[in-house]
Design an enzyme around this catalytic site. Structure first.
Site, PDB file in Angstrom:
ATOM      1  N   ARG A 181     -19.260  29.228  62.380  1.00 28.51           N
ATOM      2  CA  ARG A 181     -19.371  28.332  61.191  1.00 28.51           C
ATOM      3  C   ARG A 181     -20.765  28.189  60.816  1.00 28.51           C
ATOM      4  O   ARG A 181     -21.307  28.365  59.648  1.00 28.51           O
ATOM      5  CB  ARG A 181     -18.570  27.190  61.451  1.00 28.51           C
ATOM      6  N   CYS A 213       4.630  29.082  47.131  1.00 25.56           N
ATOM      7  CA  CYS A 213       5.761  28.235  47.121  1.00 25.56           C
ATOM      8  C   CYS A 213       5.812  27.325  48.394  1.00 25.56           C
ATOM      9  O   CYS A 213       6.749  27.453  49.252  1.00 25.56           O
ATOM     10  CB  CYS A 213       7.196  28.984  47.064  1.00 25.56           C
ATOM     11  N   GLY A 227     -19.714  25.414  67.588  1.00 27.04           N
ATOM     12  CA  GLY A 227     -19.187  24.090  67.312  1.00 27.04           C
ATOM     13  C   GLY A 227     -19.942  23.439  66.213  1.00 27.04           C
ATOM     14  O   GLY A 227     -19.552  22.164  65.969  1.00 27.04           O
TER      15      GLY A 227
END
Ligand code: LLP
Length: 404
Positions: free
Chosen positions: A271, A338, A233
């Site tokens: 991360r 799209c 975290g």
């Protein structure tokens, strides 16, 4: 990673040369940075000598897992696929922890066979299932119980996992009941208390609160946990000026806690190890004048990097080649998909761009490629690793043939 005479370069390679050679979009990682991050992480926590299990979901490229293994990290996995890939990359079973709220009996069975360090169970039903399988196999299995500490990680709601309304872990009451139950189990060895309160945490306070909750519950449980798994975290600085987590300060708190409970600490960072090691190189297809802004339509899209569309967060975008000209209108960087959410960011002041120019999307090493998809039937990008002044293709560009 820096500009070398106005050309953005990654460990000595100009991004425009990479783009010419391999086409775009490209995920490109720096081994040097990975090593730096791992050393920094180890250094920050050296007073507690933790087991560091890299969170495979953040980046599951096999070559990257191999490098991470060589740098002595284990793995945190959440599926049979991740477990198999971690093992296949050479990570030893005794350095693998397995989390997740919905492990199937097949996954549990495999984890038991491979004798991984810990299965971190997240419910009573899962524990009963582990016990049942272990009994059939005549084995005693080491597990952890993931506690939901009801601690607000003060991060994006979509990536917050430690509050009582979140599906993760078990409540205090269930936790204490399970500890009591497992003291008598013949097929389960309770070894660990695990938590993970969320991702991209940029403030020490939630972690400190979490430690207090753990402290209390360990006392109540009257049980010695050989391991305390504090999850991952730790956030990174996506935008300059964001507060950075003070890992040194956090480590001092953990040291006290660890000494008191006499447990080995496990971390599951993703991360903070891999986030800032990767860039996404993309080419501008068209620039279209809109009512109030100009749309810069690039050849990377939300299928390649979904974080902005999914969490409404921004990754810094910079030009591959710097010039001194200024854009007149704001630029909105968008992909060709799209969907209106296929948008990376809107920038008021940017240098003047032209069609076919290259741009770099920063800090995409974590949850970039691992969350990519084939939406709109777009093939997944190539992945490169720069290591010791060499370019390695660590994942080929997906071919259209595979998709059609
Ligand atoms: N351990 C467990 C049990 C986890 O669920 C996670 C992440 C980690 C460790 C690693 O967390 P990290 O150190 O990377 O923050 N896709 C989102 C992030 C989701 C995180 C899910 N769990 C994003 O792109 O921000």
């Amino acid at each position: 990673m820096k500009y070398v005479s106005n050309n953005f370069s990654i460990d000595g390679f100009k991004t425009d040369i990479l783009a010419k050679k391999y086409s775009t979009p490209i995920y490109c990682y720096s081994f040097k940075k990975i090593k730096e991050n791992i050393n920094e992480f180890k250094d920050n926590f050296k007073n507690i000598n933790p087991i560091i299990c890299f969170s495979v979901k953040s980046n599951s490229n096999k070559q990257i897992l191999r490098e991470i293994k060589k740098l002595k990290l284990g793995a945190d996995v959440v599926s049979l696929g991740e477990l198999m890939k971690a093992l296949n990359s050479g990570i030893k079973p005794n350095k693998i922890v397995f989390s997740g709220v919905g492990k199937t009996s097949k996954e549990i069975s495999y984890a038991i066979e491979k004798k991984i360090l810990l299965i971190n169970a997240e419910s009573k039903s899962e524990i009963l299932e582990i016990e049942k399988i272990a009994k059939i196999k005549k084995k005693k299995v080491d597990i952890g119980i993931r506690l939901n500490p009801n601690t607000d990680a003060k991060t994006l709601s979509q990536i917050s996992t430690g509050k009582k309304e979140n599906k993760f872990g078990v409540s205090e009451k269930t936790f204490l009941n399970l500890v009591k139950y497992l003291k008598k189990s013949k097929n389960i060895n309770l070894k660990c208390l695990s938590v993970h309160i969320g991702s991209q945490i940029l403030n020490n306070k939630p972690y400190e609160k979490m430690l207090k909750v753990l402290d209390k519950i360990i006392k109540k449980s009257n049980f010695h946990f050989e391991y305390i798994d504090l999850g991952g975290g730790m956030g990174i600085d996506y935008k300059k000026g964001n507060r950075k987590l003070n890992l040194k300060k956090y480590s001092l708190k953990i040291k006290k806690f660890k000494d008191k409970h006499n447990s080995k600490i496990i971390f599951e960072p993703g991360r903070s190890i891999i986030g800032n090691t990767g860039i996404l190189i993309s080419r501008i297809i068209y620039i279209k004048e809109g009512y109030k802004k100009n749309f810069v339509i690039i050849d990377a899209a939300m299928n390649d990097l979904i974080r902005p569309a999914l969490y409404n967060v921004e990754h810094r975008i910079i030009p591959a080649k710097k010039n001194k000209l200024k854009s007149k209108k704001a630029y909105e960087f968008v992909g060709p998909i799209c969907e209106s959410t296929d948008k990376f960011s809107t920038v008021k002041k940017f240098q003047k761009l032209r069609e076919k120019d290259l741009i770099i999307i920063c800090d995409v090493g974590a949850y970039g490629m691992s969350l990519s998809s084939n939406y709109n039937l777009r093939p997944k990008p190539i992945e490169l690793l720069i290591k010791n002044s060499k370019i390695q293709i660590i994942n080929k560009r997906q071919s259209l043939k595979e998709l059609i």
